[in-house]
Design a protein around this motif. Structure first.
Motif, PDB file in Angstrom:
ATOM      1  N   MET A  18       1.095  -1.270  -0.173  1.00 24.98           N
ATOM      2  CA  MET A  18      -0.331  -0.114   0.161  1.00 24.98           C
ATOM      3  C   MET A  18       1.436   1.603   0.605  1.00 24.98           C
ATOM      4  O   MET A  18       0.605   2.448  -1.201  1.00 24.98           O
ATOM      5  CB  MET A  18      -0.866   0.017   0.843  1.00 24.98           C
ATOM      6  N   LEU A  19       2.210   0.988   0.690  1.00 24.89           N
ATOM      7  CA  LEU A  19       3.154   2.128   0.606  1.00 24.89           C
ATOM      8  C   LEU A  19       3.301   2.193  -0.580  1.00 24.89           C
ATOM      9  O   LEU A  19       3.722   3.609  -1.091  1.00 24.89           O
ATOM     10  CB  LEU A  19       3.769   2.370   2.092  1.00 24.89           C
ATOM     11  N   GLU A  20       3.548   1.685  -1.314  1.00 28.53           N
ATOM     12  CA  GLU A  20       4.302   1.969  -2.830  1.00 28.53           C
ATOM     13  C   GLU A  20       3.488   2.199  -3.219  1.00 28.53           C
ATOM     14  O   GLU A  20       3.880   3.642  -3.757  1.00 28.53           O
ATOM     15  CB  GLU A  20       5.213   0.335  -2.942  1.00 28.53           C
ATOM     16  N   LEU A  21       2.112   1.759  -3.187  1.00 28.05           N
ATOM     17  CA  LEU A  21       1.179   2.372  -4.510  1.00 28.05           C
ATOM     18  C   LEU A  21       0.946   3.974  -4.129  1.00 28.05           C
ATOM     19  O   LEU A  21       0.724   4.582  -4.950  1.00 28.05           O
ATOM     20  CB  LEU A  21       0.411   1.641  -4.447  1.00 28.05           C
ATOM     21  N   ILE A  22       1.192   4.270  -2.705  1.00 28.50           N
ATOM     22  CA  ILE A  22       1.063   5.671  -2.690  1.00 28.50           C
ATOM     23  C   ILE A  22       1.653   6.600  -3.521  1.00 28.50           C
ATOM     24  O   ILE A  22       1.592   7.337  -3.464  1.00 28.50           O
ATOM     25  CB  ILE A  22       0.423   5.887  -1.008  1.00 28.50           C
ATOM     26  N   ALA A  23       3.351   5.818  -3.241  1.00 28.44           N
ATOM     27  CA  ALA A  23       3.802   6.419  -3.198  1.00 28.44           C
ATOM     28  C   ALA A  23       4.158   7.176  -5.167  1.00 28.44           C
ATOM     29  O   ALA A  23       4.390   8.107  -5.341  1.00 28.44           O
ATOM     30  CB  ALA A  23       5.423   5.775  -2.619  1.00 28.44           C
ATOM     31  N   THR A  24       3.566   5.817  -5.660  1.00 26.89           N
ATOM     32  CA  THR A  24       3.917   6.157  -7.020  1.00 26.89           C
ATOM     33  C   THR A  24       2.303   7.710  -7.210  1.00 26.89           C
ATOM     34  O   THR A  24       2.863   8.642  -8.590  1.00 26.89           O
ATOM     35  CB  THR A  24       2.582   5.121  -8.295  1.00 26.89           C
ATOM     36  N   SER A  25       1.777   8.384  -6.350  1.00 28.19           N
ATOM     37  CA  SER A  25       1.731  10.060  -6.794  1.00 28.19           C
ATOM     38  C   SER A  25       2.463  10.480  -6.681  1.00 28.19           C
ATOM     39  O   SER A  25       2.163  11.676  -7.052  1.00 28.19           O
ATOM     40  CB  SER A  25       0.169   9.672  -5.767  1.00 28.19           C
TER      41      SER A  25
END
Length: 99
Positions: A18-25
């Motif tokens: 989830m953190l990695e997904l948020i980081a893509t923003s």
């Protein structure tokens, strides 16, 4: 930014994803700090802490405060979303700056 794990008690691997997904923003480069809520029932407490410590090493200018009683953990602390707050790490206080 305010993050918390809620009552779902996701695995540490899921939290990392989830953190990695948020980081893509790109938001982690724009923030000055993150407050991470205390895990409900202390589930995965140390494992989550390790995930957060490792993940946020790549953002050395980002302040991270972990294990705060917000969200789904008890006892609850109220933060007005969208408000400006000040965190004093020495005094261990969080203050809402009213305008």
């Amino acid at each position: 930014m305010l993050l918390e794990t809620s009552e779902e008690k996701k695995t540490p691997a899921e939290i990392k994803q989830m953190l990695e997904l948020i980081a893509t923003s790109g938001c982690f480069e724009k923030l000055s700090g993150i407050i991470i809520g205390k895990p409900q029932d202390q589930a995965y407490f140390l494992e989550y802490k390790k995930v957060y410590e490792e993940f946020f090493k790549q953002y050395p200018n980002l302040s991270v405060l972990y294990n705060v009683n917000i969200g789904h953990a008890y006892p609850k602390m109220i933060l007005e979303l969208g408000s400006e707050i000040e965190i004093d790490f020495d005094k261990k206080t969080i203050t809402t700056l009213w305008t």
